[in-house]
Write a protein that holds these residues in place. Structure first.
Motif, PDB file in Angstrom:
ATOM      1  N   ASP A  24       0.830  -1.196   0.000  1.00 63.10           N
ATOM      2  CA  ASP A  24       0.000   0.000   0.000  1.00 63.10           C
ATOM      3  C   ASP A  24       0.869   1.252   0.000  1.00 63.10           C
ATOM      4  O   ASP A  24       1.785   1.381   0.819  1.00 63.10           O
ATOM      5  N   LEU A  62       1.023   7.832  -0.440  1.00 62.01           N
ATOM      6  CA  LEU A  62       0.503   8.977  -1.173  1.00 62.01           C
ATOM      7  C   LEU A  62       0.056   8.516  -2.553  1.00 62.01           C
ATOM      8  O   LEU A  62       0.407   7.421  -2.992  1.00 62.01           O
ATOM      9  N   THR A  63      -0.700   9.354  -3.240  1.00 61.40           N
ATOM     10  CA  THR A  63      -1.181   8.994  -4.576  1.00 61.40           C
ATOM     11  C   THR A  63      -0.124   9.337  -5.621  1.00 61.40           C
ATOM     12  O   THR A  63       0.308  10.491  -5.712  1.00 61.40           O
ATOM     13  N   SER A  95       1.076   7.618 -11.902  1.00 60.94           N
ATOM     14  CA  SER A  95       1.297   6.187 -12.088  1.00 60.94           C
ATOM     15  C   SER A  95       2.463   5.868 -13.011  1.00 60.94           C
ATOM     16  O   SER A  95       3.212   4.908 -12.772  1.00 60.94           O
ATOM     17  N   TYR A 115       0.306  -1.489 -10.892  1.00 60.69           N
ATOM     18  CA  TYR A 115      -0.242  -0.505  -9.961  1.00 60.69           C
ATOM     19  C   TYR A 115      -1.762  -0.565 -10.023  1.00 60.69           C
ATOM     20  O   TYR A 115      -2.347  -0.502 -11.110  1.00 60.69           O
ATOM     21  N   SER A 162      -4.861   1.378  -9.127  1.00 56.87           N
ATOM     22  CA  SER A 162      -5.248   2.734  -8.712  1.00 56.87           C
ATOM     23  C   SER A 162      -6.449   2.728  -7.782  1.00 56.87           C
ATOM     24  O   SER A 162      -6.561   3.591  -6.896  1.00 56.87           O
ATOM     25  N   ASN A 179      -4.868   2.071  -4.569  1.00 54.13           N
ATOM     26  CA  ASN A 179      -3.595   2.773  -4.378  1.00 54.13           C
ATOM     27  C   ASN A 179      -2.532   1.851  -3.795  1.00 54.13           C
ATOM     28  O   ASN A 179      -1.966   2.103  -2.733  1.00 54.13           O
ATOM     29  N   TYR A 180      -2.275   0.749  -4.512  1.00 54.66           N
ATOM     30  CA  TYR A 180      -1.225  -0.151  -4.073  1.00 54.66           C
ATOM     31  C   TYR A 180      -0.533  -0.777  -5.275  1.00 54.66           C
ATOM     32  O   TYR A 180      -1.059  -0.798  -6.390  1.00 54.66           O
ATOM     33  N   TYR A 189       8.069   7.386  -6.499  1.00 52.63           N
ATOM     34  CA  TYR A 189       7.135   7.944  -7.475  1.00 52.63           C
ATOM     35  C   TYR A 189       6.988   9.440  -7.275  1.00 52.63           C
ATOM     36  O   TYR A 189       7.260   9.977  -6.183  1.00 52.63           O
ATOM     37  N   VAL A 215       4.481  12.486  -6.776  1.00 55.36           N
ATOM     38  CA  VAL A 215       3.176  12.583  -6.123  1.00 55.36           C
ATOM     39  C   VAL A 215       2.213  13.355  -7.022  1.00 55.36           C
ATOM     40  O   VAL A 215       2.537  14.408  -7.562  1.00 55.36           O
ATOM     41  N   ASP A 216       1.018  12.789  -7.158  1.00 52.49           N
ATOM     42  CA  ASP A 216      -0.014  13.414  -7.970  1.00 52.49           C
ATOM     43  C   ASP A 216      -0.576  14.605  -7.211  1.00 52.49           C
ATOM     44  O   ASP A 216      -1.191  14.440  -6.141  1.00 52.49           O
TER      45      ASP A 216
END
Length: 319
Positions: free
Chosen positions: A265, A268-269, A272, A290, A292, A295-296, A314, A316-317
């Protein structure tokens, strides 16, 4: 899917490399920590996990003994010799019990590696009906009652070991019909999961898995396994579709889940397309996806095992 997972995360605002190629490490983004708050910097995050699979696991299987399930229950029993062999090969200190009714007492007793005919005893026990057709599909209730009856002097004394993970598995071609399911509350299953976790003492030590009809459509011969599907998702377990003709060969996944971890998990979002994954320092670009919706990151091959370090980096969105 069950392994214990310890996760730690580093939060920072890092600066995107000026070059358009890759860094020296082969990554399109820099893995080098920078000072946070860099003007114009791009927010990045690095989630780090250490897979701490337990070699001690208590397994409890629920079997739906309604008339349509005889063949599936027999098949599960036939798989137990291979299942136990997989546990032994992985070095798992295991216990195994079968339950088919709401009495709270295992129909197999507590089986372990010291019982030579454990697979055969399990195979017979999982076919044992509870004595009343109206209660043979109470999977979540039955597992909860088994766990509640593990104290000294109770019928399942010794089943719930303090140093072990608990992995409960449901086999049914129907949805869970435990008390509460008839209310229409889609979250009724949480009451049972919370009770199991409270008895065990740690959510990270509890995994529920299922062999059932996939939600929402099921298939010919299997209705969607509502209740089981949500409980499995909520505890990070494995869901094996009863609609797959090769489902028996997948049962061993439940054994290896004791020392592996497939789901990670994210804190943060992410954007991708910027996700990078390293396992023990080596980049892995092919063995994961991934998801969505949750979110894992989910490993689909070469699943990390006990002791391995997984790093997920990653952008962060910001949306």
């Amino acid at each position: 899917m069950l392994a214990l997972l310890f996760a730690c995360s580093e939060y920072a605002y890092h600066t995107k490399p000026d070059h358009g190629g890759t860094s020296d490490s082969g990554s399109p983004w820099s893995w080098t920590d920078h000072d946070t708050g860099s003007p114009g910097g791009v927010p990045e995050n690095l989630d780090e996990f250490v897979v701490e699979g337990s070699n001690t696991t208590d397994f409890v299987f629920f079997g739906d003994t309604s008339g349509s399930m005889t063949e599936e229950l027999t098949t599960l029993g036939d798989q137990m010799e291979a299942f136990v062999a997989a546990l032994d090969a992985a070095g798992v200190d295991w216990q195994l019990a079968a339950v088919t009714g709401p009495s709270g007492c295992s129909t197999s007793g507590i089986l372990d590696p010291h019982i030579d005919d454990a697979p055969a005893l399990f195979a017979a026990a999982i076919l044992t009906p509870p004595g009343e057709d109206l209660v043979d599909e109470w999977g979540l209730y039955d597992i909860t009652q088994v766990i509640e009856n593990t104290d000294a002097g109770e019928c399942n004394e010794g089943l719930l070991r303090s140093n072990a993970n608990l992995h409960a598995v449901f086999l049914s071609d129907e949805n869970d019909d435990s008390p509460g399911s008839e209310t229409g509350d889609p979250d009724y299953w949480r009451t049972y999961v919370d009770q199991i976790v409270a008895k065990k003492g740690s959510a990270s030590a509890v995994t529920l898995s299922a062999i059932a009809g996939p939600v929402p459509d099921g298939c010919e011969g299997a209705d969607p396994g509502y209740g089981y599907s949500e409980a499995t998702e909520g505890t990070g377990g494995e869901f094996i579709s009863l609609c797959d003709t090769d489902w028996p060969s997948q049962v061993n996944v439940l054994a290896t889940a004791a020392v592996t971890q497939s789901r990670f998990d994210l804190t943060l979002t992410p954007v991708s397309e910027t996700i990078e994954v390293r396992v023990d320092g080596a980049f892995d670009t092919t063995d994961w996806v991934y998801v969505s919706a949750g979110n894992y990151v989910e490993f689909t091959a070469n699943v990390p095992t006990s002791g391995q370090v997984v790093e997920i980096h990653y952008l962060v969105d910001g949306g």
